[in-house]
Design a protein around this motif. Structure first.
Motif, PDB file in Angstrom:
ATOM      1  N   GLN A  42       0.841  -1.186   0.000  1.00 28.78           N
ATOM      2  CA  GLN A  42       0.000   0.000   0.000  1.00 28.78           C
ATOM      3  C   GLN A  42       0.882   1.244   0.000  1.00 28.78           C
ATOM      4  O   GLN A  42       1.961   1.246   0.582  1.00 28.78           O
ATOM      5  CB  GLN A  42      -0.917   0.008   1.226  1.00 28.78           C
ATOM      6  N   GLN A  47      -3.997   5.654  -1.289  1.00 25.73           N
ATOM      7  CA  GLN A  47      -4.945   6.229  -0.340  1.00 25.73           C
ATOM      8  C   GLN A  47      -5.451   7.592  -0.792  1.00 25.73           C
ATOM      9  O   GLN A  47      -6.645   7.893  -0.677  1.00 25.73           O
ATOM     10  CB  GLN A  47      -4.303   6.340   1.045  1.00 25.73           C
ATOM     11  N   ASP A  50      -7.891   7.009  -3.601  1.00 25.36           N
ATOM     12  CA  ASP A  50      -9.126   6.438  -3.059  1.00 25.36           C
ATOM     13  C   ASP A  50      -9.966   7.520  -2.378  1.00 25.36           C
ATOM     14  O   ASP A  50     -11.183   7.590  -2.591  1.00 25.36           O
ATOM     15  CB  ASP A  50      -8.769   5.344  -2.056  1.00 25.36           C
ATOM     16  N   ASP A  51      -9.344   8.374  -1.594  1.00 22.80           N
ATOM     17  CA  ASP A  51     -10.076   9.455  -0.923  1.00 22.80           C
ATOM     18  C   ASP A  51     -10.724  10.392  -1.937  1.00 22.80           C
ATOM     19  O   ASP A  51     -11.885  10.806  -1.785  1.00 22.80           O
ATOM     20  CB  ASP A  51      -9.135  10.248  -0.013  1.00 22.80           C
ATOM     21  N   ARG A  54     -13.755   8.623  -3.570  1.00 19.61           N
ATOM     22  CA  ARG A  54     -14.882   8.512  -2.646  1.00 19.61           C
ATOM     23  C   ARG A  54     -15.613   9.849  -2.501  1.00 19.61           C
ATOM     24  O   ARG A  54     -16.847   9.886  -2.414  1.00 19.61           O
ATOM     25  CB  ARG A  54     -14.410   8.014  -1.277  1.00 19.61           C
ATOM     26  N   SER A  67     -13.892  -0.494  -2.455  1.00 23.15           N
ATOM     27  CA  SER A  67     -12.573  -0.225  -3.003  1.00 23.15           C
ATOM     28  C   SER A  67     -11.570  -1.256  -2.510  1.00 23.15           C
ATOM     29  O   SER A  67     -11.725  -1.841  -1.428  1.00 23.15           O
ATOM     30  CB  SER A  67     -12.121   1.178  -2.568  1.00 23.15           C
ATOM     31  N   GLU A  68     -10.527  -1.462  -3.303  1.00 23.30           N
ATOM     32  CA  GLU A  68      -9.429  -2.327  -2.873  1.00 23.30           C
ATOM     33  C   GLU A  68      -8.824  -1.836  -1.565  1.00 23.30           C
ATOM     34  O   GLU A  68      -8.357  -2.638  -0.757  1.00 23.30           O
ATOM     35  CB  GLU A  68      -8.335  -2.384  -3.953  1.00 23.30           C
ATOM     36  N   GLU A  69      -8.844  -0.523  -1.344  1.00 22.00           N
ATOM     37  CA  GLU A  69      -8.239   0.027  -0.130  1.00 22.00           C
ATOM     38  C   GLU A  69      -9.066  -0.266   1.120  1.00 22.00           C
ATOM     39  O   GLU A  69      -8.544  -0.196   2.230  1.00 22.00           O
ATOM     40  CB  GLU A  69      -8.045   1.536  -0.280  1.00 22.00           C
ATOM     41  N   ARG A  70     -10.353  -0.582   0.943  1.00 22.79           N
ATOM     42  CA  ARG A  70     -11.220  -0.855   2.084  1.00 22.79           C
ATOM     43  C   ARG A  70     -12.082  -2.084   1.797  1.00 22.79           C
ATOM     44  O   ARG A  70     -13.307  -2.002   1.727  1.00 22.79           O
ATOM     45  CB  ARG A  70     -12.095   0.356   2.396  1.00 22.79           C
ATOM     46  N   GLN A  72     -12.969  -4.428   3.535  1.00 21.20           N
ATOM     47  CA  GLN A  72     -13.893  -4.832   4.601  1.00 21.20           C
ATOM     48  C   GLN A  72     -15.292  -4.266   4.376  1.00 21.20           C
ATOM     49  O   GLN A  72     -16.265  -4.751   4.965  1.00 21.20           O
ATOM     50  CB  GLN A  72     -13.361  -4.381   5.974  1.00 21.20           C
ATOM     51  N   GLU A  73     -15.408  -3.233   3.542  1.00 23.48           N
ATOM     52  CA  GLU A  73     -16.720  -2.681   3.217  1.00 23.48           C
ATOM     53  C   GLU A  73     -17.344  -3.547   2.119  1.00 23.48           C
ATOM     54  O   GLU A  73     -17.482  -3.156   0.973  1.00 23.48           O
ATOM     55  CB  GLU A  73     -16.584  -1.221   2.794  1.00 23.48           C
TER      56      GLU A  73
END
Length: 279
Positions: A42, A47, A50-51, A54, A67-70, A72-73
């Motif tokens: 990463q 990041q 991604d921000d 979003r 997203s790949e960055e999150r 868990q969502e």
């Protein structure tokens, strides 16, 4: 068709994605900080991108973002969502090459079908985009299906297939070895870019004849496979990891081919037979 109760023109969303991603021109796409989370590298560039996405995508269609960055969502199998890979090819970006891309797709979670999508290569400022049943383009140039006799031309000139290696390479090393041996025996030449979305777009524009990868994540190909399908390519995606029936599967074995004949030969060689369509 509607998104969250609103009537939506997917060609309009495609144009809005073009505008949004082109607004990143002039941005410094150089990672300054690199960390590792398990096998995943990463960077602050991932990041930051991604921000930005979003914040911006909800103004185009106000639906959830996965997203790949999150990861868990995790999203269920109803409604629509944005599927985002802020930087596909992070290691390439760290290495200083141009082969990395920003991938965004609006997806119907029930059918797993991408409805509008874009793949943007910021360093060369190249943007691939497509809308469901509205065609695909690279910058302002339309991408169309292969011409009649394309498979014979490929056989007469050069059979080029690109491939990806998943993060857990050792888990598929034997399978990859067998697949490559079969492809080489059939006269194929291989390429490996390190960013699946870019390789898939190169199938869409005719540079490569095909692409395959075992264990590829959905955000790596959701946008690019829409572009390939709208350019007349054949796509075969099979979930490759267990998933709950009410949850969106995230990991797939994937083949993208310029023509059905190419799909047949590659799928037989790599052990993914009887491809029918994108799932």
């Amino acid at each position: 068709m509607s998104v969250m109760g609103m009537s939506v023109n997917f060609s309009h969303i495609e144009r809005e994605l073009d505008r949004l991603l082109r607004s990143l021109r002039g941005t410094v796409f150089e990672p300054a900080a690199v960390t590792r989370a398990g096998s995943n590298v990463q960077t602050d560039l991932d990041q930051r991108t991604d921000d930005f996405l979003r914040r911006s995508l909800r103004s185009i269609a106000d639906v959830p973002v996965m997203s790949e960055e999150r990861p868990q969502e995790y999203f269920g199998r109803s409604g629509h969502c944005w599927i985002v890979d802020p930087i596909d090819g992070t290691l390439n970006a760290i290495a200083g090459t141009d082969d990395f891309a920003i991938c965004v797709s609006l997806v119907d979670a029930a059918s797993l079908r991408s409805l509008a999508g874009a793949v943007y290569l910021p360093k060369p400022d190249v943007l691939f985009k497509a809308a469901h049943r509205q065609g695909a383009s690279c910058d302002q140039n339309a991408l169309g299906p292969a011409q009649a006799g394309a498979w014979q031309q490929v056989k007469d000139r050069q059979k080029i297939v690109s491939f990806g290696v998943p993060k857990d390479g050792p888990a598929v090393a034997r399978r990859m070895s067998d697949a490559l041996r079969e492809l080489y025996a059939k006269g194929w030449v291989t390429r490996q870019t390190g960013a699946a979305s870019i390789d898939i777009c190169r199938v869409a524009n005719g540079s490569w004849s095909g692409f395959f990868e075992y264990g590829l994540m959905f955000w790596d190909f959701a946008a690019a496979c829409l572009i390939a399908e709208e350019a007349g390519c054949s796509v075969h995606a099979v979930p490759s990891a267990p998933h709950e029936p009410d949850r969106m599967p995230l990991e797939y074995d994937l083949i993208v081919a310029r023509t059905p004949e190419i799909m047949s030969e590659i799928s037989t060689a790599i052990g993914l037979t009887n491809p029918a369509s994108h799932e």
